[in-house]
Design an enzyme around this catalytic site. Structure first.
Site, PDB file in Angstrom:
ATOM      1  N   ASP A   1       0.883  -1.159   0.000  1.00 56.36           N
ATOM      2  CA  ASP A   1       0.000   0.000   0.000  1.00 56.36           C
ATOM      3  C   ASP A   1       0.927   1.216   0.000  1.00 56.36           C
ATOM      4  O   ASP A   1       2.100   1.121   0.341  1.00 56.36           O
ATOM      5  CB  ASP A   1      -0.928  -0.024   1.226  1.00 56.36           C
ATOM      6  CG  ASP A   1      -2.149   0.856   0.995  1.00 56.36           C
ATOM      7  OD1 ASP A   1      -3.175   0.629   1.636  1.00 56.36           O
ATOM      8  OD2 ASP A   1      -2.065   1.766   0.137  1.00 56.36           O
TER       9      ASP A   1
HETATM   10  C1  GLC Z   1      -4.253   4.377  -0.300  1.00 56.58           C
HETATM   11  C2  GLC Z   1      -5.134   3.189  -0.081  1.00 56.58           C
HETATM   12  C3  GLC Z   1      -5.106   2.174  -1.184  1.00 56.58           C
HETATM   13  C4  GLC Z   1      -4.907   2.906  -2.505  1.00 56.58           C
HETATM   14  C5  GLC Z   1      -3.527   3.510  -2.478  1.00 56.58           C
HETATM   15  C6  GLC Z   1      -3.244   4.350  -3.727  1.00 56.58           C
HETATM   16  O1  GLC Z   1      -3.627   4.761   0.882  1.00 56.58           O
HETATM   17  O2  GLC Z   1      -5.030   2.514   1.165  1.00 56.58           O
HETATM   18  O3  GLC Z   1      -6.331   1.424  -1.167  1.00 56.58           O
HETATM   19  O4  GLC Z   1      -5.051   2.012  -3.601  1.00 56.58           O
HETATM   20  O5  GLC Z   1      -3.282   4.315  -1.324  1.00 56.58           O
HETATM   21  O6  GLC Z   1      -4.085   5.464  -3.771  1.00 56.58           O
END
Ligand code: GLC
Length: 618
Positions: free
Chosen positions: A264
């Protein structure tokens, strides 16, 4: 002449075969992917192999320019393709050709209990990703709804692992059939947003295996998932983005996952753990402004130069690097360099049709006394629509799943299209702007005016349609924050009761990603829950309210009467939101209906509940 022709054919065929023979295997679209991976690996330097293991921008990871191996373009989902984000920041790039179709929320899809619709959804949404040149869609989500206040429930598929898995598999298969990889999230145990970056989850092996992992496992084994996203939180006190037991032990060795684990954004915290803990692509580690005129800041990522140094010092083996690089190359050849990748389309009629179909089948009719629904307009002269959600664009906000839509039909517009000037509107309450993980300060006097105006107009109406529920504001259905209460916000409960005292003919329509208290339920004749319906919201809602479509949705989550009825709140802070960085899933496998059924706790509306306009008699 014949001999000449024969000579010519032989010559061209030989040339063609020779030409084919010169195309290196990794570039040969007809070669099996594993041979392409092996050939590419043999040609890459250590630096090039490390380079593809981390971001080169906010939403891309590197390819190998020297060899003509493409980069991977990623974008959020899961309800549509997010607007273009700037190369090296979280800001929108403000393109003028990246508006999309917002499809219904995944909880709405789950409420259809319709596997073929899940496949339709996956095909349509991935055509939009393909058209926008994206290789990886950051979704869907099969995190289990353990706690009803979770700010991201709307991105997931309910409380039951079997339903979540059954609905995710067809979605993933049809996305990947278009040459776009799904990135299933968030793996694993990301069941709350509060302290999401650090909270450690204490859960029994049985609950882990029977509740929280099965949907992910089914997607790996039955949908052939191509990528998966590590979650921010910790398990066994180790961050899930580089957790050896979870990623190497369960995901890769036990389940046989052959794709890439993507962190993430900002979920990576350590080079050694990333190298040995199963992470394959590090994304989002503090990229904002992390560039210098000499080199991109991305080379300072945990899985960039620091990793390369460990390899050069002999502390990390090339086997580990080769395995990671192979998984990334496999993803590239499955998507960006897949000769059969769809061209796709954006905002096409079939996508809006899919959006409406999914919404129509996801709407759940929870109450319909006195046959108020379907709505026969001939019976009424003045239909008063009350509520902020009647005019709100609910594709904006909510965090990373936010969408810039080309058009978004509001509930009020949808109702006006059918009922014309019979419809009167009073906002009744105002929720403020959909700020990220923040709530806008609102002026109480102006709110009181909205309330009073609605009450006044109610006295002149012969039917009220209240349109409220949750929304995509901070502390509602929004990433990085959980709701603060199981009750609806903005004084909605009081307003609904005040309106019901004036007009008995009252329909409540709610939006939202999870359950909420309905203390007014016996004061209203009908309740319809819509989840989030995407671009065709108003049209979809009007089709069901008018009876054009018979509601058939069934709840994928339990609606308890009170917040305290949910098991996660039975164990004080330790049960939720956690204490000293530790949360304990003491309810074990008794999540959702498993608790209510076993312990005999009567819910307001049980899991699987949903009425239709059809009446049945035995
Ligand atoms: C965010 C989210 C994730 C997302 C990523 C990119 O923090 O937790 O679900 O796909 O960052 O935006």
């Amino acid at each position: 002449m014949r001999r000449l022709l024969l000579l010519f054919i032989t010559a061209t065929t030989t040339l063609h075969v020779a030409a084919q023979a010169q195309v290196p295997t990794y570039l040969n679209p007809k070669a099996p992917i594993e041979e392409r991976v092996k050939d590419a690996l043999n040609r890459m330097t250590l630096h090039e192999k490390v380079k593809i293991l981390h971001a080169q921008s906010k939403f891309t990871s590197a390819g190998v320019p020297r060899l003509g191996i493409h980069q991977l373009n990623m974008s959020d989902g899961p309800h549509g393709v997010r607007e273009e984000i700037e190369w090296n920041s979280w800001n929108a790039a403000h393109w003028t050709n990246d508006s999309c179709v917002a499809f219904p929320s995944l909880t709405c899809l789950a409420a259809t209990w319709n596997r073929s619709l899940a496949a339709t959804y996956g095909n349509a949404v991935s055509e939009e990703f393909a058209y926008r040149g994206k290789d990886i869609m950051l979704g869907p989500g099969t995190t289990i709804a353990r706690m009803p206040l979770n700010g991201r429930s709307f991105e997931y598929m309910g409380e039951d692992p079997y339903l979540a898995g059954e609905m995710a598999v067809p979605y993933i298969k049809s996305v990947q059939a278009n040459g776009v990889a799904c990135c299933l999230k968030h793996f694993a145990l990301n069941n709350q947003e509060t302290d999401r970056m650090s909270i450690n989850i204490n859960v029994s092996e049985r609950a882990l295996r029977e509740i929280y992992l099965p949907a992910f496992e089914k997607c790996v084994k039955e949908a052939g998932l191509w990528t998966i996203m590590g979650s921010y939180n910790r398990w066994l006190n180790i961050h899930c983005c580089h957790n050896d037991s979870l990623l190497n032990g369960i995901l890769k060795r036990e389940w046989g996952f052959d794709g890439a684990v993507i962190s993430d954004w900002g979920g990576t915290h350590d080079t050694w753990q990333s190298a040995t803990g199963g992470l394959d692509i590090e994304m989002g580690t503090g990229t904002d402004g992390k560039t210098s005129d000499k080199s991109l800041g991305y080379d300072t990522y945990y899985m960039a130069n620091p990793l390369e140094t460990l390899v050069r010092e002999g502390k990390i083996s090339m086997d580990i690097i080769n395995d990671k690089a192979a998984r990334v190359l496999r993803t590239i050849f499955r998507t960006a360099m897949n000769p059969n990748k769809a061209i796709g389309s954006l905002c096409s009629e079939t996508h809006y049709e899919a959006c409406q179909k999914i919404g129509e089948e996801g709407i759940v009719l929870l109450r319909n006394n006195g046959g108020l629904l379907p709505l026969d307009a001939r019976k009424y002269n003045r239909i008063l629509v009350v509520g902020d959600n009647a005019v709100r664009n609910m594709s904006e906000g909510g965090g990373s799943s936010e969408l810039k839509t080309r058009h978004d039909i509001s509930p009020l517009d949808g109702l006006r299209a059918i009922y014309g000037d019979k419809i009167e509107f009073a906002r009744g309450y105002y929720a403020g702007r959909a700020l990220y993980a923040k709530a806008e300060k609102l002026d109480p006097d102006s709110l009181q005016k909205l309330h009073d105006e609605a009450i006044k107009k109610a006295k002149e109406s012969d039917l009220i349609i209240f349109i409220g529920g949750l929304n995509k504001n901070g502390y509602e259905d929004c990433e990085n924050t959980d709701r603060k209460s199981y009750n609806l916000s903005y004084g909605q409960n009081e307003l609904i009761n005040d309106l019901a005292k004036i007009q008995k003919n009252m329909i409540v329509v709610t939006f939202g990603g999870n359950a909420f208290a309905t203390p007014w339920i016996n004061n209203v004749k009908a309740l319809l829950h819509c989840w989030y319906l995407g671009s065709t919201s108003g049209q979809t809602l009007a089709a069901v309210l008018s009876g054009d479509v018979n509601p058939s949705g069934k709840l994928p989550v339990t609606f308890a009467k009170e917040q305290q009825d949910y098991p996660c709140f039975k164990y004080g802070e330790e049960g939720y939101p956690g204490k000293d960085g530790q949360v304990h899933y003491k309810e074990g496998i008794y999540v959702g209906y498993r608790w209510f059924d076993t312990k005999g706790v009567k819910p307001q509306f049980p899991f699987g509940f949903g009425l239709s306009y059809t009446t049945f008699k035995y």
